[in-house]
Design a protein around this motif. Structure first.
Motif, PDB file in Angstrom:
ATOM      1  N   SER A  21       0.839  -1.219   0.000  1.00 31.29           N
ATOM      2  CA  SER A  21       0.000   0.000   0.000  1.00 31.29           C
ATOM      3  C   SER A  21       0.861   1.251   0.000  1.00 31.29           C
ATOM      4  O   SER A  21       0.534   2.234  -0.680  1.00 31.29           O
ATOM      5  CB  SER A  21      -0.891   0.047   1.245  1.00 31.29           C
ATOM      6  N   THR A  22       1.936   1.204   0.738  1.00 33.14           N
ATOM      7  CA  THR A  22       2.844   2.357   0.805  1.00 33.14           C
ATOM      8  C   THR A  22       3.396   2.664  -0.593  1.00 33.14           C
ATOM      9  O   THR A  22       3.423   3.821  -1.023  1.00 33.14           O
ATOM     10  CB  THR A  22       4.005   2.034   1.785  1.00 33.14           C
ATOM     11  N   LYS A  30       0.669   4.145  -2.813  1.00 27.33           N
ATOM     12  CA  LYS A  30       0.400   5.559  -2.488  1.00 27.33           C
ATOM     13  C   LYS A  30       1.522   6.446  -3.017  1.00 27.33           C
ATOM     14  O   LYS A  30       1.274   7.560  -3.491  1.00 27.33           O
ATOM     15  CB  LYS A  30       0.276   5.746  -0.973  1.00 27.33           C
ATOM     16  N   LEU A  75       0.501  10.264  -3.367  1.00 28.44           N
ATOM     17  CA  LEU A  75      -0.106  10.561  -2.063  1.00 28.44           C
ATOM     18  C   LEU A  75       0.921  10.531  -0.932  1.00 28.44           C
ATOM     19  O   LEU A  75       0.664  11.020   0.151  1.00 28.44           O
ATOM     20  CB  LEU A  75      -1.229   9.564  -1.749  1.00 28.44           C
ATOM     21  N   ALA A 112      -8.084   3.683  -3.216  1.00 30.39           N
ATOM     22  CA  ALA A 112      -7.453   3.263  -1.963  1.00 30.39           C
ATOM     23  C   ALA A 112      -8.186   2.056  -1.399  1.00 30.39           C
ATOM     24  O   ALA A 112      -9.250   1.674  -1.875  1.00 30.39           O
ATOM     25  CB  ALA A 112      -7.461   4.417  -0.975  1.00 30.39           C
ATOM     26  N   ASP A 124      -5.851  -0.609  -4.898  1.00 29.87           N
ATOM     27  CA  ASP A 124      -5.371  -1.285  -3.694  1.00 29.87           C
ATOM     28  C   ASP A 124      -6.380  -2.343  -3.260  1.00 29.87           C
ATOM     29  O   ASP A 124      -7.451  -2.000  -2.751  1.00 29.87           O
ATOM     30  CB  ASP A 124      -5.127  -0.272  -2.573  1.00 29.87           C
TER      31      ASP A 124
END
Ligand code: ADP
Length: 277
Positions: free
Chosen positions: A51-52, A55, A60, A91, A172
């Motif tokens: 996820s990191t 983003k 983001l 997301a 995601d």
């Protein structure tokens, strides 16, 4: 001017990227070139940084070191709207205000295209209608999101991301909380967007076999670093899967698609089929 790679100049790439939350570095010196017009799956255990990284690719999260290139241009030099015209991001577990309808939500996908005064145009209406049609949500456009099933709601969010009309989509875990039929529906929708619309997709996926079946490119992550990246048949091997997930699997060709299929070995087999235990 530094020479950009072919991929970097036509899509999305990370170069030497490190990301930290406070003092904790979770991604270190990551190089990732997203193949254009292809479906890339990010695979790794919980907390491996999927996820990191997504983003960061969506602008983001700013890397502490290194840079993210969108069409060869460093993202730090782009406005929010410029990024949002290039990259659409869905997301994990997004939330919407109570009472919002499907159409209200999908219209929000148009914000990077609106004029200074936020007026909508025919083009916006067309993009929303098309996004609803592609996701099979046209009939439900007037329904409040909170009155929908989990699968319908997820499709509404995907429709919002599609209405943004970006060449690149970041998703995601788009199939989490969906039943099997809706998981397959979402995976096939994503495949079609890549094949018929030339979209570039990066999705965090949990189901390794679905990833191997639908993705063109798989990136295996462990503790914020890329362990292996390439075509499913090259990276979904017993060795790499053991390295990334610490499980013993047998890999065999999917009887339908011939893509690699992983079958976790029961504990008994692990003890008896490997010489080093
Ligand atoms: P994955 O998506 O693979 O499960 P994440 O990118 O969510 O992994 O998380 C990678 C690491 O970063 C984990 O150790 C997680 O605890 C940590 N982390 C994620 N988000 C935050 C945050 N907002 N603040 C602090 N640590 C975070």
């Amino acid at each position: 001017m530094p020479q950009a790679s072919a991929t970097a100049s036509t899509g999305l790439a990370a170069e030497g990227v490190s990301i930290a939350y406070g003092r904790t570095v979770v991604v270190e010196d990551l190089d990732l070139a997203v193949p254009p017009h292809a479906f890339t799956a990010l695979i790794g255990s919980n907390g491996s940084g999927k996820s990191t990284i997504l983003k960061m690719l969506g602008g983001l999260l700013s890397p502490r070191a290194g840079r993210v290139l969108l069409d060869g241009r460093p993202m730090t030099g782009l406005t929010t709207k410029e990024v949002a015209r290039g990259v659409g991001m869905l997301a994990q577990g997004p939330a919407a205000p109570e009472g919002l309808t499907v159409l209200d939500l999908v219209r929000q996908g148009r914000y990077p295209h609106l004029s200074l005064f936020g007026r909508t145009s025919e083009r916006d209406d067309m993009a929303c209608a098309e996004a609803l049609a592609l996701t099979g949500m046209s009939e439900l456009a007037g329904r409040p999101l909170d009155s929908l099933s989990g699968g319908q709601r997820q499709r509404a969010w995907i429709a919002m991301t599609l209405a943004q009309e970006t060449p690149i989509l970041l998703l995601d875990e788009p199939t989490t909380f969906l039943d099997l039929a809706h998981q397959i529906e979402v995976m096939e929708l994503v495949s079609r967007l890549v094949r018929e619309r030339g979209k570039t997709v990066v999705a965090v996926l949990h189901d390794l076999n679905q990833a191997a079946r639908y993705a063109d490119h798989i990136v295996l992550l462990k503790a914020g670093t890329v362990v292996a990246a390439g075509r499913p048949e090259d990276v979904v091997t017993a060795e790499w899967i053991a390295e990334v997930f610490a499980v013993a699997v047998r890999v065999m060709p999917d009887p339908l698609t011939a893509t690699p299929m992983c079958i976790p070995l029961p504990l008994y087999h692990r003890h008896h089929s490997s010489a080093d235990g």
